[in-house]
Design a protein around this motif. Structure first.
Motif, PDB file in Angstrom:
ATOM      1  N   THR A  41      -1.221 -45.508  46.323  1.00 49.25           N
ATOM      2  CA  THR A  41      -2.391 -45.447  47.186  1.00 49.25           C
ATOM      3  C   THR A  41      -2.813 -46.845  47.632  1.00 49.25           C
ATOM      4  O   THR A  41      -2.742 -47.811  46.854  1.00 49.25           O
ATOM      5  CB  THR A  41      -3.564 -44.754  46.466  1.00 49.25           C
ATOM      6  OG1 THR A  41      -4.699 -44.714  47.337  1.00 49.25           O
ATOM      7  CG2 THR A  41      -3.935 -45.487  45.184  1.00 49.25           C
ATOM      8  N   VAL A 282      -3.267 -31.378  44.968  1.00 51.33           N
ATOM      9  CA  VAL A 282      -2.426 -32.572  44.907  1.00 51.33           C
ATOM     10  C   VAL A 282      -1.193 -32.262  44.064  1.00 51.33           C
ATOM     11  O   VAL A 282      -1.292 -31.687  42.979  1.00 51.33           O
ATOM     12  CB  VAL A 282      -3.187 -33.763  44.300  1.00 51.33           C
ATOM     13  CG1 VAL A 282      -2.261 -34.977  44.194  1.00 51.33           C
ATOM     14  CG2 VAL A 282      -4.406 -34.107  45.134  1.00 51.33           C
ATOM     15  N   PRO A 284       1.672 -34.344  42.294  1.00 54.73           N
ATOM     16  CA  PRO A 284       2.084 -35.715  41.970  1.00 54.73           C
ATOM     17  C   PRO A 284       3.586 -35.958  41.991  1.00 54.73           C
ATOM     18  O   PRO A 284       4.015 -37.099  42.036  1.00 54.73           O
ATOM     19  CB  PRO A 284       1.534 -35.914  40.548  1.00 54.73           C
ATOM     20  CG  PRO A 284       0.523 -34.829  40.354  1.00 54.73           C
ATOM     21  CD  PRO A 284       1.019 -33.684  41.167  1.00 54.73           C
ATOM     22  N   SER A 334      -1.148 -40.160  43.907  1.00 53.69           N
ATOM     23  CA  SER A 334      -1.619 -39.215  44.918  1.00 53.69           C
ATOM     24  C   SER A 334      -2.979 -38.639  44.549  1.00 53.69           C
ATOM     25  O   SER A 334      -3.806 -38.358  45.429  1.00 53.69           O
ATOM     26  CB  SER A 334      -0.600 -38.085  45.094  1.00 53.69           C
ATOM     27  OG  SER A 334       0.603 -38.577  45.662  1.00 53.69           O
ATOM     28  N   HIS A 337      -5.445 -41.207  45.380  1.00 54.71           N
ATOM     29  CA  HIS A 337      -5.595 -41.267  46.836  1.00 54.71           C
ATOM     30  C   HIS A 337      -6.581 -40.205  47.319  1.00 54.71           C
ATOM     31  O   HIS A 337      -7.426 -40.479  48.180  1.00 54.71           O
ATOM     32  CB  HIS A 337      -4.225 -41.063  47.489  1.00 54.71           C
ATOM     33  CG  HIS A 337      -4.177 -41.449  48.930  1.00 54.71           C
ATOM     34  ND1 HIS A 337      -4.279 -42.743  49.360  1.00 54.71           N
ATOM     35  CD2 HIS A 337      -4.052 -40.686  50.055  1.00 54.71           C
ATOM     36  CE1 HIS A 337      -4.202 -42.786  50.683  1.00 54.71           C
ATOM     37  NE2 HIS A 337      -4.075 -41.547  51.128  1.00 54.71           N
ATOM     38  N   TYR A 382      -1.839 -32.403  49.241  1.00 51.15           N
ATOM     39  CA  TYR A 382      -1.426 -33.798  49.292  1.00 51.15           C
ATOM     40  C   TYR A 382      -0.254 -34.047  48.340  1.00 51.15           C
ATOM     41  O   TYR A 382      -0.224 -33.533  47.216  1.00 51.15           O
ATOM     42  CB  TYR A 382      -2.585 -34.726  48.913  1.00 51.15           C
ATOM     43  CG  TYR A 382      -3.552 -35.003  50.039  1.00 51.15           C
ATOM     44  CD1 TYR A 382      -3.450 -36.172  50.804  1.00 51.15           C
ATOM     45  CD2 TYR A 382      -4.553 -34.108  50.365  1.00 51.15           C
ATOM     46  CE1 TYR A 382      -4.331 -36.420  51.850  1.00 51.15           C
ATOM     47  CE2 TYR A 382      -5.432 -34.352  51.405  1.00 51.15           C
ATOM     48  CZ  TYR A 382      -5.314 -35.516  52.138  1.00 51.15           C
ATOM     49  OH  TYR A 382      -6.178 -35.768  53.175  1.00 51.15           O
ATOM     50  N   ALA A 383       0.698 -34.838  48.815  1.00 53.45           N
ATOM     51  CA  ALA A 383       1.812 -35.308  48.001  1.00 53.45           C
ATOM     52  C   ALA A 383       2.267 -36.646  48.559  1.00 53.45           C
ATOM     53  O   ALA A 383       2.290 -36.827  49.781  1.00 53.45           O
ATOM     54  CB  ALA A 383       2.969 -34.307  48.003  1.00 53.45           C
ATOM     55  N   GLU A 384       2.603 -37.556  47.686  1.00 56.94           N
ATOM     56  CA  GLU A 384       2.997 -38.907  48.085  1.00 56.94           C
ATOM     57  C   GLU A 384       1.935 -39.545  48.985  1.00 56.94           C
ATOM     58  O   GLU A 384       2.249 -40.174  50.002  1.00 56.94           O
ATOM     59  CB  GLU A 384       4.352 -38.896  48.803  1.00 56.94           C
ATOM     60  CG  GLU A 384       5.472 -38.258  48.015  1.00 56.94           C
ATOM     61  CD  GLU A 384       5.709 -38.917  46.657  1.00 56.94           C
ATOM     62  OE1 GLU A 384       5.349 -40.098  46.505  1.00 56.94           O
ATOM     63  OE2 GLU A 384       6.228 -38.239  45.743  1.00 56.94           O
ATOM     64  N   CYS A 385       0.681 -39.337  48.629  1.00 54.12           N
ATOM     65  CA  CYS A 385      -0.464 -39.946  49.329  1.00 54.12           C
ATOM     66  C   CYS A 385      -0.520 -39.562  50.804  1.00 54.12           C
ATOM     67  O   CYS A 385      -0.910 -40.365  51.657  1.00 54.12           O
ATOM     68  CB  CYS A 385      -0.437 -41.469  49.182  1.00 54.12           C
ATOM     69  SG  CYS A 385      -0.482 -42.048  47.478  1.00 54.12           S
TER      70      CYS A 385
END
Length: 478
Positions: A41, A282, A284, A334, A337, A382-385
């Motif tokens: 992030t 999310v 991760p 993530s 983030h 969300y994944a990988e920010c």
């Protein structure tokens, strides 16, 4: 002298003709490791005076996220299945307070496999003097459940998956009234952390089995533990999106009144944010400790036991795992983030702080459209920010869905005022998929509560045990 010896040995044994190949190989290894660790992030946030409730016990992932949040000054309430006065819990809390220089880290007892224990915690929390919660961070659904058949332990995996998912739903519904009565200017977030195998369950070939399981309220038989984990993850993703639809469609929308003298301007754009409560999911990624070790049943700290062969294989492949899987520090990026990103409302508050009074809503729409800064998308995965655009096929229409749709059309405006209007945005299977998942959770939760002792029964049993202990103590003293 030492340098001379090393120079002689290097010139004698080092294959200088392969220097270029070795440098390229080392560069590739470093590039693969950097890629496998994922994005970090680029956001930061001061969390002082913010209360964050974290579930998941004290797994490597949960400990890492607690450490990261505590370093930023957050007030942490960690839920643990173990008694808070047990030596392990006391040692962990003391270590976290020491390493982060943050004394506002507390543990509360809550067994997520027991509905009565969850209700007991929520009752204690909501009856206390301080009821503030700025974020609900559900990490207990991230650790992998189920090992490969070769390393499998004796544990009811399907039941545990179901109960942990229901625990998230029960905690959310019990704490939601308190969140809805919080001040409207407060930024509240609900974050569900799930595994990365949702892609397996969202494919069109498995979508029919997924929706059939929602109708029958039975866990479908899955030959693959990855598919079983993916279906659990997909349910949580769809549920979180539907929760955001409900929050946005509440009759008393949590939008502050317009005040021309205030630095905060309310959000009125229907595409940005309608509620001060934002729910996101999310993923991760695949981590060594919480994913691979559990797949091999190599977690020697697990109370359910472990496989010696799995531990040996895990240690043998550990160098490769360091190269291709995430550490706990990389996995939490993530989640951080999603916690650090400003919501559309907060971005507007910052943008308009030093600007003249706004007489209309054009500034709001212009700020959201022209601002280059990333904001948190309510209800997103969300994944990988970054936001994941997951395509989930919509469920097939049933006869009751068609009848209800025609009935609502016939009622006209009166029906619109009586029922909650949830527009079909088409995301993650649409409103119908979210409603199916929500109803399946309600039915499963009712059955789960009926199959387990109630809160009143648990309190009565605890009271009786305390009385017996008091009688025994009096007998020994006399």
């Amino acid at each position: 002298m030492v340098l001379n010896i090393l120079e002689v040995l290097g010139s004698k044994y080092f294959p200088t003709q392969y220097t270029l190949h070795i440098v390229i190989a080392i560069s590739i290894i470093f590039a693969l490791r950097a890629y496998s660790q994922g994005r970090a992030t680029n956001r930061e946030r001061d969390l002082h005076a913010r209360t964050i409730l974290v579930t998941g016990g004290f797994t490597p992932f949960t400990l890492t996220i607690i450490h990261e949040l505590a370093q930023r000054g957050a007030h942490i309430i960690a839920l643990s299945p173990n008694p808070i006065d047990s030596p392990r819990v006391l040692l962990i809390i003391d270590a976290l307070r020491t390493t982060t220089s943050n004394e506002h880290i507390y543990a509360e007892h809550c067994d997520l496999l027991s509905p009565a224990s969850i209700q007991s915690f929520c009752k204690r929390f909501l009856s206390g003097e301080v009821k503030r919660v700025d974020a609900l961070l559900f990490t207990h659904e991230y650790p992998h459940i189920g090992a490969l058949r070769r390393f499998k332990s004796k544990i009811e995996e399907d039941a545990q998956r179901e109960q942990l998912s229901l625990a998230s739903f029960l905690l959310t519904t019990l704490l939601l009234p308190s969140l809805l009565t919080a001040p409207t200017e407060r930024d509240i977030r609900i974050i569900n952390v799930v595994n990365r195998f949702y892609a397996a369950a969202s494919s069109p070939s498995f979508s029919s089995a997924f929706y059939n399981s929602l109708i029958s309220n039975e866990v479908p038989p899955a030959n693959s533990i990855f598919l079983a984990e993916g279906m659990r993850s997909l349910r949580t993703i769809i549920l979180t999106r539907h929760l955001q639809r409900i929050l946005d469609a509440l009759p008393a929308a949590h939008i502050p009144n317009t005040d021309s003298q205030s630095s905060a301007i309310p959000v009125v754009n229907p595409d940005s944010q309608k509620s001060n409560i934002v729910a996101v999911t999310v993923s991760p990624g695949i981590s060594r400790a919480d994913t691979v070790a559990r797949i091999l049943n190599a977690d020697w700290t697990s109370p359910a036991g472990y496989s010696k062969l799995g531990v040996i294989l895990y240690l043998f492949f550990l160098p490769l795992l360091h190269l291709f899987t995430k550490s706990s520090v990389a996995a939490v990026q993530s989640v951080l983030h999603a916690l650090f990103l400003p919501t559309p409302f907060k971005l507007l508050s910052q943008t308009t702080h030093n600007q003249p009074q706004a007489k209309n809503d054009s500034l709001i729409d212009k700020t959201l459209t022209d601002s280059p800064e990333e904001v948190l998308k309510p209800g997103a995965l969300y994944a990988e920010c970054a936001v994941v655009k997951l395509k989930v096929p919509p469920p097939p229409l049933e006869e009751k869905d068609e009848k209800s749709a025609s009935k609502e059309k016939g009622k006209g405006k009166a029906a619109e005022n009586e029922t909650m209007d949830l527009p079909d945005d088409g995301e993650l299977g649409g409103e119908l998929a979210g409603r199916r998942v929500w109803e399946s959770y309600e039915a499963a939760l009712k059955a789960w509560e009926e199959a387990n002792p109630t809160l009143e029964e648990m309190e009565a049993e605890a009271k009786a045990a305390a009385q017996r202990e008091a009688v025994q103590t009096e007998g020994i003293s006399s």
